[in-house]
Design a protein around this motif. Structure first.
Motif, mmCIF file in Angstrom:
data_model
loop_
_atom_site.group_PDB
_atom_site.id
_atom_site.type_symbol
_atom_site.label_atom_id
_atom_site.label_comp_id
_atom_site.label_asym_id
_atom_site.label_seq_id
_atom_site.Cartn_x
_atom_site.Cartn_y
_atom_site.Cartn_z
ATOM 1 N N LYS A 145 45.083 36.569 35.497
ATOM 2 C CA LYS A 145 43.662 37.130 34.549
ATOM 3 C C LYS A 145 44.311 38.375 33.885
ATOM 4 N N GLU A 146 43.536 38.710 32.804
ATOM 5 C CA GLU A 146 44.058 39.814 32.098
ATOM 6 C C GLU A 146 43.609 41.149 32.855
ATOM 7 N N SER A 147 42.657 41.136 33.832
ATOM 8 C CA SER A 147 42.539 42.342 34.701
ATOM 9 C C SER A 147 43.704 42.321 35.732
ATOM 10 N N GLU A 148 43.958 41.326 36.053
ATOM 11 C CA GLU A 148 45.118 41.339 37.251
ATOM 12 C C GLU A 148 46.566 41.950 36.293
ATOM 13 N N TRP A 198 40.461 50.738 28.704
ATOM 14 C CA TRP A 198 40.112 49.441 28.704
ATOM 15 C C TRP A 198 39.089 49.101 29.941
ATOM 16 N N PHE A 199 39.020 49.570 30.959
ATOM 17 C CA PHE A 199 38.144 49.098 31.818
ATOM 18 C C PHE A 199 36.691 49.696 31.453
ATOM 19 N N LEU A 224 34.436 47.321 29.869
ATOM 20 C CA LEU A 224 33.674 46.138 30.259
ATOM 21 C C LEU A 224 32.465 46.557 30.759
ATOM 22 N N GLN A 232 31.270 43.290 35.110
ATOM 23 C CA GLN A 232 32.869 43.042 34.926
ATOM 24 C C GLN A 232 33.486 44.006 35.593
ATOM 25 N N GLN A 233 33.052 45.206 35.669
ATOM 26 C CA GLN A 233 33.659 46.278 36.161
ATOM 27 C C GLN A 233 33.756 46.212 37.648
ATOM 28 N N VAL A 261 36.154 43.773 38.575
ATOM 29 C CA VAL A 261 37.913 44.402 38.575
ATOM 30 C C VAL A 261 37.852 45.210 39.835
ATOM 31 N N GLU A 281 38.523 43.040 42.846
ATOM 32 C CA GLU A 281 40.034 42.656 42.677
ATOM 33 C C GLU A 281 41.118 43.627 43.045
#
Length: 128
Positions: free
Chosen positions: A2-5, A24-25, A28, A32-33, A36, A39
């Motif tokens: 994933k993009e976040s990973e 970027w964060f 969101l 979504q934050q 992330v 994750e």
């Protein structure tokens, strides 16, 4: 991946700057934050992050050591503290991201140097 990973692992490996990731964060939505942040906590636990990694992460994060996420990451038990960081108010999300990603970077660097040196097949350790 994933993009976040990808973004988090690029920061952890020094391929991207923490400030870029935080920018970027911050774009969101809060939900979504939080996803992330969960994750990053999971990645940190897989990398066997320690309180000492948390101390070094705070030093690298650009977050004041008195900020809530910074205070929480340097206390045991670390898994419980990381879970509480995720549950801080949304206004703390960017600081939490900076602290958690910086801590993950310290732990993951150690893991790559000790456990994955020369024989790593983890996709997230082979981004270049």
């Amino acid at each position: 991946m994933k993009e976040s990973e990808r973004i988090v692992n690029e920061i952890a490996q020094g391929l991207s700057q923490l400030d870029e990731g935080a920018s970027w964060f911050s774009t969101l939505e809060p939900a979504q934050q939080k996803a992330v942040l969960r994750e990053v906590v999971s990645h940190s636990m897989q990398a066997h992050a320690t309180v000492e990694d948390g101390r070094e992460g705070v030093a690298r994060s650009g977050v004041k050591p008195t900020a809530n996420p910074a205070v929480m990451i340097v206390r045991e038990p670390l898994p419980d503290r990381m879970a509480k960081i995720i549950n801080l108010p949304d206004s703390e999300n960017v600081k939490a991201f900076r602290v958690l990603v910086s801590t993950f970077s310290v732990a993951d660097t150690r893991r790559r140097e000790l456990e994955c040196r020369g024989s790593c097949s983890h996709a997230w350790h082979n981004l270049t």
